[in-house]
Design an enzyme around this catalytic site. Sequence first.
Site, PDB file in Angstrom:
ATOM      1  N   LYS A  74       1.054  -1.148   0.081  1.00 20.33           N
ATOM      2  CA  LYS A  74       0.074  -0.099  -0.026  1.00 20.33           C
ATOM      3  C   LYS A  74       0.661   1.341   0.022  1.00 20.33           C
ATOM      4  O   LYS A  74       1.911   1.214   0.432  1.00 20.33           O
ATOM      5  CB  LYS A  74      -0.961   0.056   1.275  1.00 20.33           C
ATOM      6  CG  LYS A  74      -2.007   0.838   0.988  1.00 20.33           C
ATOM      7  CD  LYS A  74      -3.257   0.117   0.525  1.00 20.33           C
ATOM      8  CE  LYS A  74      -4.458   0.944   0.448  1.00 20.33           C
ATOM      9  NZ  LYS A  74      -5.804   0.086  -0.152  1.00 20.33           N
ATOM     10  N   GLY A  89     -26.383   1.214   1.849  1.00 18.72           N
ATOM     11  CA  GLY A  89     -25.685   1.872   0.829  1.00 18.72           C
ATOM     12  C   GLY A  89     -25.610   1.532  -0.614  1.00 18.72           C
ATOM     13  O   GLY A  89     -25.406   0.481  -0.923  1.00 18.72           O
ATOM     14  N   VAL A  90     -26.357   2.091  -1.381  1.00 16.41           N
ATOM     15  CA  VAL A  90     -26.616   1.726  -2.921  1.00 16.41           C
ATOM     16  C   VAL A  90     -25.787   2.451  -3.656  1.00 16.41           C
ATOM     17  O   VAL A  90     -26.264   3.025  -4.714  1.00 16.41           O
ATOM     18  CB  VAL A  90     -28.003   1.694  -3.358  1.00 16.41           C
ATOM     19  CG1 VAL A  90     -28.921   0.515  -2.524  1.00 16.41           C
ATOM     20  CG2 VAL A  90     -29.019   3.094  -2.703  1.00 16.41           C
ATOM     21  N   GLY A  91     -24.660   2.731  -3.457  1.00 16.78           N
ATOM     22  CA  GLY A  91     -23.471   3.320  -4.405  1.00 16.78           C
ATOM     23  C   GLY A  91     -23.091   2.494  -5.603  1.00 16.78           C
ATOM     24  O   GLY A  91     -24.078   1.492  -6.037  1.00 16.78           O
ATOM     25  N   VAL A 127     -21.096  -0.320  -5.750  1.00 20.65           N
ATOM     26  CA  VAL A 127     -21.429  -1.981  -5.515  1.00 20.65           C
ATOM     27  C   VAL A 127     -22.872  -1.993  -5.037  1.00 20.65           C
ATOM     28  O   VAL A 127     -23.184  -3.120  -5.670  1.00 20.65           O
ATOM     29  CB  VAL A 127     -20.217  -2.296  -4.417  1.00 20.65           C
ATOM     30  CG1 VAL A 127     -20.504  -3.756  -3.956  1.00 20.65           C
ATOM     31  CG2 VAL A 127     -18.971  -1.928  -4.620  1.00 20.65           C
TER      32      VAL A 127
HETATM   33  P1  NAD Z   1     -20.004   4.274  -3.327  1.00 16.65           P
HETATM   34  O1  NAD Z   1     -19.182   5.828  -2.644  1.00 16.65           O
HETATM   35  O2  NAD Z   1     -20.072   4.505  -4.776  1.00 16.65           O
HETATM   36  O3  NAD Z   1     -20.983   3.817  -2.529  1.00 16.65           O
HETATM   37  C1  NAD Z   1     -21.264   4.107  -1.178  1.00 16.65           C
HETATM   38  C2  NAD Z   1     -22.899   4.575  -1.094  1.00 16.65           C
HETATM   39  O4  NAD Z   1     -23.153   4.739   0.528  1.00 16.65           O
HETATM   40  C3  NAD Z   1     -23.191   5.755  -1.460  1.00 16.65           C
HETATM   41  O5  NAD Z   1     -24.306   6.002  -2.305  1.00 16.65           O
HETATM   42  C4  NAD Z   1     -23.248   6.814  -0.186  1.00 16.65           C
HETATM   43  O6  NAD Z   1     -24.378   7.671  -0.275  1.00 16.65           O
HETATM   44  C5  NAD Z   1     -23.892   5.761   0.786  1.00 16.65           C
HETATM   45  N1  NAD Z   1     -23.771   6.027   2.217  1.00 16.65           N
HETATM   46  C6  NAD Z   1     -22.638   6.676   2.838  1.00 16.65           C
HETATM   47  N2  NAD Z   1     -23.047   6.796   4.170  1.00 16.65           N
HETATM   48  C7  NAD Z   1     -24.097   6.082   4.321  1.00 16.65           C
HETATM   49  C8  NAD Z   1     -24.973   5.745   5.652  1.00 16.65           C
HETATM   50  N3  NAD Z   1     -24.687   6.410   6.539  1.00 16.65           N
HETATM   51  N4  NAD Z   1     -25.954   4.944   5.106  1.00 16.65           N
HETATM   52  C9  NAD Z   1     -26.242   4.553   3.970  1.00 16.65           C
HETATM   53  N5  NAD Z   1     -25.669   4.840   2.898  1.00 16.65           N
HETATM   54  C10 NAD Z   1     -24.581   5.510   3.042  1.00 16.65           C
HETATM   55  O7  NAD Z   1     -18.884   3.125  -2.767  1.00 16.65           O
HETATM   56  P2  NAD Z   1     -18.562   1.473  -3.373  1.00 16.65           P
HETATM   57  O8  NAD Z   1     -17.609   1.725  -4.330  1.00 16.65           O
HETATM   58  O9  NAD Z   1     -20.075   1.159  -3.843  1.00 16.65           O
HETATM   59  O10 NAD Z   1     -18.289   1.120  -2.105  1.00 16.65           O
HETATM   60  C11 NAD Z   1     -18.940   0.504  -1.072  1.00 16.65           C
HETATM   61  C12 NAD Z   1     -18.180  -0.179   0.046  1.00 16.65           C
HETATM   62  O11 NAD Z   1     -17.403  -1.182  -0.472  1.00 16.65           O
HETATM   63  C13 NAD Z   1     -17.091   0.847   0.660  1.00 16.65           C
HETATM   64  O12 NAD Z   1     -16.884   0.593   2.079  1.00 16.65           O
HETATM   65  C14 NAD Z   1     -15.812   0.385  -0.124  1.00 16.65           C
HETATM   66  O13 NAD Z   1     -14.724   0.444   0.406  1.00 16.65           O
HETATM   67  C15 NAD Z   1     -16.059  -1.225  -0.508  1.00 16.65           C
HETATM   68  N6  NAD Z   1     -15.490  -1.908  -1.365  1.00 16.65           N
HETATM   69  C16 NAD Z   1     -15.616  -1.468  -2.610  1.00 16.65           C
HETATM   70  C17 NAD Z   1     -15.035  -1.929  -3.829  1.00 16.65           C
HETATM   71  C18 NAD Z   1     -15.271  -1.615  -5.133  1.00 16.65           C
HETATM   72  O14 NAD Z   1     -15.139  -2.369  -5.859  1.00 16.65           O
HETATM   73  N7  NAD Z   1     -15.868  -0.432  -5.542  1.00 16.65           N
HETATM   74  C19 NAD Z   1     -14.202  -3.009  -3.500  1.00 16.65           C
HETATM   75  C20 NAD Z   1     -13.943  -3.393  -2.169  1.00 16.65           C
HETATM   76  C21 NAD Z   1     -14.511  -2.859  -1.175  1.00 16.65           C
END
Ligand code: NAD
Length: 365
Positions: A94, A191-193, A195
């Site tokens: 890292k 969290g519906v971002g 992933v």
């Molecule tokens: P993202 O930022 O696209 O989505 C996160 C979502 O969570 C957003 O829509 C945000 O508005 C919402 N959010 C924030 N605070 C919140 C709360 N208190 N309650 C409900 N929703 C809330 O992130 P992502 O890429 O979808 O990743 C999601 C998680 O998975 C993160 O913890 C990330 O570290 C982990 N992760 C992601 C990946 C990847 O491929 N993107 C890989 C490994 C781990």
Amino acid sequence: MFEVKNIEEVNLAENPVIAQMSKYNHEQLLFCNDNETGLKAIIAVHNTVLGPALGGTRMWAYNNEMEALNDVLRLSRGMTYKNSISGLNLGGGKAVIIGDARSMKSEALFRRFGKFVNSLGGKYITAEDVGISPVDMTWVNMETDHVVGLPGKSGDPSPVTAYGTYMGMKACTKVQFGSDSLTGKKVAVQGVGHVGEYLVKHLVEENAEVYVSDIHEPTLKRIAKDYGAHVVGLEEIYDVDMDIYAPCALGATVNDDTLSRLKCSIIAGAANNQLKQEDIHGKAVMEKGIIYAPDFAINAGGVINCYSEVKGMSLHWSMEKAQDIYNTIEQIVKRSQTENVPTYMIANKMAEERIESIGKVKLPL
Ligand code: NAD
């Protein structure tokens, strides 16, 4: 005047950097400084037994250097475990760049950083992490080939992460309910971002009953409409009458407060660091009869996607590899039940066992 000491005389307590490295067996640290560009960075190579150390670069305004050092040591070690449990031929590393990602970025800074990455000769492969954009990585790539996640290459890892999470969830369901079908199961996705949305799609396609929460109202409304999911409040999500809790937003949501409320029998989501305190809450979850899919094992789709770029493999290959997360999670959960040890500890053990056994394969004949 600088005083040279005999090795025997060096007290590790006087030398916090080496002492910290030796505590978790880190191989190498590279401290990077460049006065011209303002670059201050640390690259940590934790373990390269399985292959080159892969892990993202984070840019963060740390309060002090010790904070940055702690973070890079902790995160690089985490990558060793994640890469090992996922069956990848990658070690863990890292990097952290100390500074404000909003005001300190420049082409020169990232190219200088790229030169430092390159000086490790491929022992460390970098990628995007918090505070870093694809453009920043393009600049790093001008000085080194040891970069993945570049625009136009393996692309957004979220579909692969979501698919792996879905597969891991099914494996937990099989152990808990005797069948891996999610049809009719009540699943709460926090969290519906990136992933979360892909995960909801898989769940709805299998006729699960999906509950969603998100701080971003427009996204939440769209997901509810597009997928027919039930919207619940940010706090309410912990009290939903559900089978599966899928944290896909924040870390540390499995804690004393939520554990007294969660009615689920499975916790399986993509968020990092879901257990507030691994030792306490990993054990507490097991004692409540909840199956917890260790986060670093179930959300490995992202790193699988990066590995596909290192190896020149397709998205199809990544999706097939992410399917293996089913078997990995099933193995972890079954072993946890047989040995009566929390799942996160079993996952750590399995990652260590792989490094140990493959380390022997790598000895000269
Ligand atoms: P993202 O930022 O696209 O989505 C996160 C979502 O969570 C957003 O829509 C945000 O508005 C919402 N959010 C924030 N605070 C919140 C709360 N208190 N309650 C409900 N929703 C809330 O992130 P992502 O890429 O979808 O990743 C999601 C998680 O998975 C993160 O913890 C990330 O570290 C982990 N992760 C992601 C990946 C990847 O491929 N993107 C890989 C490994 C781990």
